[in-house]
Design an enzyme around this catalytic site. Sequence first.
Site, PDB file in Angstrom:
ATOM      1  N   SER A 113      49.927  33.412  11.284  1.00  0.00           N
ATOM      2  CA  SER A 113      50.696  34.119  10.256  1.00  0.00           C
ATOM      3  C   SER A 113      50.248  33.791   8.831  1.00  0.00           C
ATOM      4  CB  SER A 113      52.171  33.811  10.474  1.00  0.00           C
ATOM      5  OG  SER A 113      52.968  34.611   9.642  1.00  0.00           O
ATOM      6  N   HIS A 114      51.136  33.183   8.076  1.00  0.00           N
ATOM      7  CA  HIS A 114      50.889  32.918   6.647  1.00  0.00           C
ATOM      8  C   HIS A 114      50.224  31.567   6.421  1.00  0.00           C
ATOM      9  CE1 HIS A 114      54.647  31.497   8.172  1.00  0.00           C
ATOM     10  NE2 HIS A 114      54.615  30.531   7.286  1.00  0.00           N
ATOM     11  N   LYS A 126      50.428  33.630  20.658  1.00  0.00           N
ATOM     12  CA  LYS A 126      51.808  34.027  20.920  1.00  0.00           C
ATOM     13  C   LYS A 126      51.799  35.136  21.954  1.00  0.00           C
ATOM     14  CE  LYS A 126      54.092  36.907  17.783  1.00  0.00           C
ATOM     15  NZ  LYS A 126      54.947  37.200  16.640  1.00  0.00           N
ATOM     16  N   ASP A 277      51.057  39.175   4.501  1.00  0.00           N
ATOM     17  CA  ASP A 277      50.542  37.856   4.883  1.00  0.00           C
ATOM     18  C   ASP A 277      49.357  37.953   5.844  1.00  0.00           C
ATOM     19  OD1 ASP A 277      51.936  38.699   7.137  1.00  0.00           O
ATOM     20  OD2 ASP A 277      52.495  36.664   7.700  1.00  0.00           O
ATOM     21  N   ASP A 279      48.848  37.978   9.045  1.00  0.00           N
ATOM     22  CA  ASP A 279      48.860  38.896  10.185  1.00  0.00           C
ATOM     23  C   ASP A 279      49.630  40.179   9.899  1.00  0.00           C
ATOM     24  OD1 ASP A 279      51.234  37.451  10.094  1.00  0.00           O
ATOM     25  OD2 ASP A 279      51.614  37.733  12.223  1.00  0.00           O
ATOM     26  N   ASP A 281      52.785  40.880   8.919  1.00  0.00           N
ATOM     27  CA  ASP A 281      54.189  41.163   9.241  1.00  0.00           C
ATOM     28  C   ASP A 281      55.148  40.816   8.105  1.00  0.00           C
ATOM     29  OD1 ASP A 281      53.928  38.451   9.567  1.00  0.00           O
ATOM     30  OD2 ASP A 281      54.768  38.375  11.596  1.00  0.00           O
ATOM     31  N   ARG A 282      54.664  40.103   7.088  1.00  0.00           N
ATOM     32  CA  ARG A 282      55.563  39.761   5.973  1.00  0.00           C
ATOM     33  C   ARG A 282      55.327  40.678   4.782  1.00  0.00           C
ATOM     34  NH1 ARG A 282      56.678  33.365   5.406  1.00  0.00           N
ATOM     35  NH2 ARG A 282      57.127  33.013   7.606  1.00  0.00           N
ATOM     36  N   GLU A 364      65.069  36.032   5.289  1.00  0.00           N
ATOM     37  CA  GLU A 364      64.826  35.627   3.911  1.00  0.00           C
ATOM     38  C   GLU A 364      63.370  35.245   3.675  1.00  0.00           C
ATOM     39  OE1 GLU A 364      63.821  32.318   3.511  1.00  0.00           O
ATOM     40  OE2 GLU A 364      64.073  32.134   5.680  1.00  0.00           O
ATOM     41  N   LYS A 376      58.473  42.072  12.693  1.00  0.00           N
ATOM     42  CA  LYS A 376      58.630  42.436  11.297  1.00  0.00           C
ATOM     43  C   LYS A 376      57.340  43.119  10.847  1.00  0.00           C
ATOM     44  CE  LYS A 376      57.703  37.652   9.942  1.00  0.00           C
ATOM     45  NZ  LYS A 376      58.341  36.564  10.673  1.00  0.00           N
TER      46      LYS A 376
HETATM   47  C1  G1P Z   1      59.309  30.718   9.427  1.00  0.00           C
HETATM   48  C2  G1P Z   1      60.421  31.501   8.775  1.00  0.00           C
HETATM   49  C3  G1P Z   1      61.052  32.423   9.795  1.00  0.00           C
HETATM   50  C4  G1P Z   1      59.990  33.310  10.420  1.00  0.00           C
HETATM   51  C5  G1P Z   1      58.858  32.458  10.980  1.00  0.00           C
HETATM   52  C6  G1P Z   1      57.702  33.310  11.489  1.00  0.00           C
HETATM   53  O1  G1P Z   1      59.827  29.931  10.469  1.00  0.00           O
HETATM   54  O2  G1P Z   1      61.385  30.638   8.224  1.00  0.00           O
HETATM   55  O3  G1P Z   1      62.051  33.182   9.162  1.00  0.00           O
HETATM   56  O4  G1P Z   1      60.527  34.096  11.444  1.00  0.00           O
HETATM   57  O5  G1P Z   1      58.351  31.599   9.962  1.00  0.00           O
HETATM   58  O6  G1P Z   1      57.140  34.089  10.484  1.00  0.00           O
HETATM   59  P1  G1P Z   1      60.148  28.363  10.297  1.00  0.00           P
HETATM   60  O7  G1P Z   1      58.877  27.724   9.799  1.00  0.00           O
HETATM   61  O8  G1P Z   1      61.215  28.278   9.249  1.00  0.00           O
HETATM   62  O9  G1P Z   1      60.587  27.903  11.650  1.00  0.00           O
HETATM   63 ZN    ZN Z   2      53.127  36.643   9.654  1.00  0.00          ZN
END
Ligand code: G1P
Ligand code: ZN
Length: 543
Positions: A113-114, A126, A277, A279, A281-282, A364, A376
């Site tokens: 992801s990010h 995943k 981000d 991948d 999704d954000r 959030e 997302k």
């Molecule tokens: C974080 C974000 C959560 C999101 C997840 C995947 O998870 O807080 O909202 O779904 O990344 O993108 P966390 O690191 O808080 O467990």
């Molecule tokens: Zn992501």
Amino acid sequence: MAVITVQTQPYLDQKPGTSGLRKKVPHFQQANYAENFIQAIFDAQSGFEGKTLVVGGDGRYHNRHVIGLCIRMAAANGVGRVIVGKGGILSTPAASNLIRKSGAFGGIILSASHNPGGPTEDFGIKFNIANGGPAPEKVTEAMYGKTRTIARYLIEDAAAPDLDVIGKAQCGAMAVDIVDPVLLYADLMEELFDFPAIRALFASGFRMRFDAMSAVTGPYAHEILERRLGAAAGTVINGTPLEDFGHHHPDPNLVHAKALYDEMMGANAPDFGAASDGDGDRNLIIGKGIFITPSDSLAMLAANAHLAPGYAQGLAGIARSMPTSGAADRVAEKLGIGLHETPTGWKFFGNLLDAGMATICGEESAGTGSSHVREKDGLWAVLLWLNILAVRRDSMKAIAAAHWQTYGRNYYARHDYEAIDTDAANTLMAHLRDRMATLPGETVHGLTIAAADDFEYLDPVDGSLSKNQGVRILFAGGSRAVFRLSGTGTSGATLRVYMERYEPASGNLALEVADALGPIIAAANDLAEVAARTGRTAPDVIT
Ligand code: G1P
Ligand code: ZN
């Protein structure tokens, strides 16, 4: 060509977190580490022989190698067909869409992801189920169970096909379809949104900046924003996906997308700014001179979604994760629809979407999406905003002001303390949990504690119970602080502290967020003894 059975030993640390298994690349490069986890995905399922599997990733370092493993292991485990994005690339929402459209039994998505990418940075695997969404906890638990006892994995004794050639290929007896990663997704967006209206908006001189952060959305954004919608060339910046995201964190927040933020606050700012981000999704949404928090964006999108053709029939309900602000709750109340409060992580929204109990969901953490897929979706949020702007022809500032004047404003901030000592983080949470029962009635920094609990969620669809999802401290008057540890980090622990205060429409809607939340921030820090227990006097990231 034959199936090879390779003897292996379990690794005991393959428990999927908030969003799959995430570790540093060298960790994944240990002998059979990725192979074990991929085999566990197959071992935890049944009935997939001859069926279709979608495979794709965000293009980060190590992606191609593991895509090849997934294809060869799928073939050896009896999968009938793998659909893979060209070059092994699919954004997470595009993968979710492909799973749904192709009738696949699931998908393997390679992403962290990010988180940053590169030879010493992060990687992740995943599994998504047939509805296109992240595997629910009972499936991830079953996979984890298999990783703890695994003794062998199966792999086809044939190379994976050339991933750069779109078309039909083969791996052993299994068919491999290499597809354009963008096309189907862009078509779906065109079904949901009023592209002619958005085209007219751009034609009228509306200016936008989209920062793809050298991550997966570049090609999607070029195709949709610049080619199909006619945004000016150069609207998309950092649009070429790089294995290490150009040494940046592909995290669309005010720290890592600071250049975009600065441009949007500058004198000659475009009308609309956005980023996505690693991948895809954000989303980060910034108007000319105004940052829209993800929680507010969720509420504003829900309140205006009917302006887009895909949502003209109205919403069935709204879902948000517990730490997300209550702004969307007020929209749901006004619309007379259900509001569902779930634990953190997109996997909890899948059941609600499948059951038709929610249409729009959000977190959030810059995650917003809808029933169109089961993830997302960054560009989806951007396009819904564009559709709303194309119809309302107001500035982002005016839309936000009108929203707050209708619903009141939820001042909101999240403080992240990253890479802190794991023991210290666990002790901090344990200490808060110990104190929970005696906190109500205490006054801290002028705020009286009305209630304190550890959030748990009873899934209304499948009846599963998820406990220990975050400590909530609720103050008299509706303000709150929430504490939880990240389930996606790869070094040490990350403490997240979420703070919120509701100001009614008749109140002061124009405060600075830090001022509005001042006493709540002070109370949260004191109650959790953040400085003493983490050794940090300030958060690493404020969003
Ligand atoms: C974080 C974000 C959560 C999101 C997840 C995947 O998870 O807080 O909202 O779904 O990344 O993108 P966390 O690191 O808080 O467990
Ligand atoms: Zn992501």
